[in-house]
Design an enzyme around this catalytic site. Structure first.
Site, PDB file in Angstrom:
ATOM      1  N   CYS A 277      11.877 -88.551  43.218  1.00  0.00           N
ATOM      2  CA  CYS A 277      12.492 -89.475  43.498  1.00  0.00           C
ATOM      3  C   CYS A 277      14.366 -89.049  43.942  1.00  0.00           C
ATOM      4  O   CYS A 277      14.734 -88.843  44.619  1.00  0.00           O
ATOM      5  CB  CYS A 277      12.818 -90.744  42.847  1.00  0.00           C
TER       6      CYS A 277
ATOM      7  N   TYR B 217       3.655 -97.671  37.527  1.00  0.00           N
ATOM      8  CA  TYR B 217       4.864 -98.781  38.515  1.00  0.00           C
ATOM      9  C   TYR B 217       4.180 -97.887  39.982  1.00  0.00           C
ATOM     10  O   TYR B 217       4.803 -98.562  40.747  1.00  0.00           O
ATOM     11  CB  TYR B 217       6.314 -98.276  37.535  1.00  0.00           C
TER      12      TYR B 217
ATOM     13  N   ASN C 237      13.491 -96.035  43.803  1.00  0.00           N
ATOM     14  CA  ASN C 237      12.938 -94.361  43.064  1.00  0.00           C
ATOM     15  C   ASN C 237      11.111 -95.157  43.095  1.00  0.00           C
ATOM     16  O   ASN C 237      10.651 -94.434  43.759  1.00  0.00           O
ATOM     17  CB  ASN C 237      12.835 -94.963  41.763  1.00  0.00           C
TER      18      ASN C 237
END
Lengths: 343, 343, 343, 343
Positions: free
Chosen positions: C147, C12, C310
């Site tokens: 994050c 991701y 994030n």
């Protein structure tokens, strides 16, 4: 059969009261009062009750004498109507914020206005069976705590009761809540497109439930309240400091001892598993409050976690539990739905 | 720099127009008209524009002459104000429902009222670049289609244009939409607690976009519209019947031929993969309309699927694309955000 | 054009790096390394990049010399491969947890294992432009923080830097995060039916980002991490105590001073409005970190709030910002997407 | 007390069977069979059953004779184990897909493999009380239909039974489903970050439930299946054509007549109200299937709508209803939970 009425029956707490009371084996609902919808079918507003009831909303004048009335009114209305309800009903269970604090001065600070019936404040027994079961057995006036207060109190009480917490350090509560807590009235803040997917700090300080937690635990609570993506469900996290020497085992024992006989509090603090700490989604519709904890033994810091359905154990279910206690009935009557998984 | 204004700038489509136009390299926004919030900062209503703009909403009288105006007004307001806007601006791009149909009679049937400027109906060029690019190059009045109409039309047009569909059987459209399509005004139906997790059939028959699909495809469309859990995003499923002998390869070729040069239509019909058919969530913020199809060769039944972001390709983005075409600029100017994954 | 590569490009964070770098006007992506999918099209894994790129994943051996490489590898892999990457690339930007702490002992405590390249720990400059901009201008090794750490640090740093906080009381952080933070690998805990609607305390104490916050702020941070219903988005709440005499105005001034020239930090602390405090959903896809605060002047308690995406300011976007700084380019290049509202 | 066992008790349907059977006043659960978790506590997998049961999963060999067994096994396993179960239990209620079709040839086409017990296909009575109540009273083998099939069949059956539908035109079904229908096994497609907010057409044509609908209604059904954002819940939309002269009143009468005495089917087709058509979210946990309809009298087109909880009326609840019928007990025993609102 006990005759009961619900005032404010068209709201979300009111609807949940109707669901529980209509399914209660020893209760007859003799009035569902709504000032907005008198004469309208109850299932037109609460579609989950279709085929369950043919009841219609009525106005307050249609309610005769009853054994108990549940007040799910807008805040501020209960304290002006309380005199009327006391005359009509042997037991009044108030679910609003009006009688949750016992000091008019604290009420003024947190609610920003004068109390309209300050002399009654001390007469209400807090609707917290886990702390006040004996007083509830004979109470005529019961005030059910706020949803975040119930969660917050239950998650720290076993340690406070045993003096395991450093009261000087206070306790920081972080409460998360679904959107149903804001009630059934539409406004810009709970428009779906705005509220969906939110992590919305709506009360960084000074939330009213903070005052209740402080009252019940006898410490200085600081609470932040955040709306998260959910319709039902409340979760509170509490940060506190253990007294020197208190370890994980002592904490665990305190929780076990406190709640082992409680029908609606489960201690959830496992080593593994997806649901190893309390989480609201598997509690929706149920009257459970799950509580858990974690201890950082190096620093003595404690984290406790509580979860409940704000409309059930945080409201209507808790009220029915109190009612059962007051009426000398089994505490779990009408409250046995266990919750769903997955959901 | 081209001078443009947005009327109805405080709504969801208006905010999306502002986001796109403020980021457009050849545009200056000279007016953000809002009758509700004149003088208020734009980023007070559209918080994603904080630090992006210091613009304030203005009233209609503050807007001078401009090259283009985009009307994101409530339905029914555009057709009463249209005369004014034509005088102020060389190009009017209307994003309301007021000029999407070309016959006053059909308008009356679907909108339940008389049109206020019926003589203008025929003057608007449909804001569908994929069908009307050449006409758009010289249009002074452009009407951007409804979000579900754009999706529905793009997903069937390649086959209709090649006469591959049995028109007798009509076409059944099933449209799903997020909550932002209902606009920024709060009401009971879009209260978060009610709208969340919905699968809500709000128009089982007779939705207004059905009329647009029928118009653009020249067939009898039947559409059902359902609100599902999403803020942005539209997906349409179309059931139709292929003419005898038309097979999967022919269908695939039709889609490829039609859209190979289109900057904002992608053919998505893969054998495998999670996102093998069009799905809105990876399109949010982008101007793409993804289209796909499946053929049941045994029966000749066809299923087509389209997805888009209702506020972008289903509204503001499509409008900017039409504007770019009309102004002789590259079609993708200001529209290059590709969408997010995961989301 | 600067030649850059991404290692771990199928995850991701990797996908988000590709989205940003492919849209960066001065970058050429010369390698998208994936050990799982070499030879496969990038848009087969990241469907938002369809029609945006024809790039295919490659193996590490296909990557030649480049100006910068971004490591979005699984935790623990970066520290074993770091030697190779340093040889290939002038600049290494690591987005894993491997080089976020500067002491091997603290790493051992929080990660539960020995560091494999402890001598390099001190060579990495923290990828926090707001704290370390000058050092980043000449850094060859950059480690982008976690994050929740970035959010937590930015929300308290202005006060710590001005010595306005009572360090004795420590700081309690409550972090909420979406599911994308767990990465793209499926498992029971992130199965949709289990994770949906969650309020899941997955780290009541001892989360790794806690150690980063303590390091950067120079205080004892205690953090609880909870997964809430969202795919993207992090929000941190911080409870701390102000030094005696520090009031709301002083706090506000500290935030304003600190961040007035920061391109990607906005101070959001308004009296009213739905989005009056920082909230992730309007930041998705953008590189902003919004920070806000509230002060209970009676008690001196401070609550700060931070929000970010994030995968962007909490990862890929922050990495690109650091890269821009290091390369002497404008800091906002390729990072101007403002976020969407509503969403 | 009737002795019952559940095979496949660790899955989602299995968990729902346990919830319902443990709450059933005339049932004793004598076995919760799981091949994955023998010996493990049931509430470790189904956390909603904490404090409700101390049951542990067992292996198949631990199950003695019983009055009924419910098979919630993976598809294909039931047809290989069926011989064993028939010997152990007087009644077998199968909830898998293995015995839902009565022709081996149709099974082969839709399931892509040979049936392993084709001679038994005709012996199973479909678990559809609304169509087959009398046969269920004496059935020893019951096959509960697929969730989308039950919804689809119940929403069209009243009209088919009265010959009000033009069978030539067939019927197009659009089914939407939550993620729990895919079961409790994690994979890339039901990873939260991918599945969240989805509108995912996973079967544009040829879904297995299509074959069941065709079988039960005696017409050619075409079904498209889409995953939408929900954990529980199925909704089917059906497009069909009425025979000439059939009007709205006739349709309404057909629905009323058909379902007036059915305990778990409600006709929901109101003129106004948010929940005027069937919607799954208020049915979660309940055994209701709500059905509704709309008629476009100008064209004779019919739209029907059905909603249910896929794990209850679409699975476990329907199975218990069939069991109650077979055992001569009141049909609603253990199935009286009405659903929640809001949710």
């Amino acid at each position: 059969m006990m005759r009961v009425a619900v005032a404010g029956a068209a709201g979300y707490i009111g609807g949940e009261l109707l669901r529980l009371l209509l399914g209660h084996p020893e209760v007859e609902v003799v009035g569902a009062v709504s000032s907005r919808f008198p004469g309208k079918r109850v299932d037109g507003v609460h579609p989950n009750l279709r085929a369950v009831t043919d009841l219609k909303f009525c106005s307050v004048d249609n309610v005769g004498e009853c054994d108990a009335v549940f007040l799910a009114l807008p805040h501020r209305v209960a304290m002006t109507q309380i005199g009327d309800w006391v005359q009509r009903s042997k037991l009044v269970v108030d679910l609003t914020g009006d009688f949750r604090l016992d000091e008019a001065e604290v009420f003024r600070r947190y609610y920003g206005e004068e109390h309209q019936a300050p002399r009654l404040l001390g007469d209400f027994v807090p609707g917290l069976p886990e702390l006040h079961r004996e007083r509830l057995r004979t109470a005529d006036l019961i005030s059910v705590p706020g949803c975040m207060a119930t969660a917050g109190v239950l998650a720290l009480y076993p340690l406070v009761a045993r003096d395991l917490i450093d009261l000087e350090s206070g306790a920081q509560f972080d409460a998360r809540t679904g959107s149903s807590g804001s009630g059934a009235t539409a406004g810009p803040a709970n428009l779906h497109a705005e509220r969906s997917g939110a992590m919305r700090v709506f009360a960084p300080t000074g939330h009213r439930h903070e005052a209740e937690i402080s009252r019940h635990l006898g410490l200085s609570a600081a609470m932040t309240a955040t709306g998260v993506e959910a319709v039902r469900g409340v979760q509170t996290i509490c940060h506190a400091t253990l007294r020197p020497g208190v370890d994980r085992q002592t904490v665990r024992r305190a929780f076990r001892e406190q709640y082992t006989d409680e029908p609606f509090v489960r201690v959830v603090a496992h080593q593994r598993g997806i649901f190893r700490y309390p989480e609201p989604k598997i509690l929706l519709g149920s009257n459970y409050c799950d509580v858990g904890f974690a201890v950082d033994e190096g620093t003595g810091r404690l984290t406790t976690i509580a979860a409940l359905d704000n409309l059930v154990k945080g409201g209507a279910g808790n009220a029915v539990q109190c009612f059962n206690i007051r009426m000398g009935r089994p505490e779990t009557l009408g409250l046995t739905f266990p919750g769903l998984h997955p959901l």
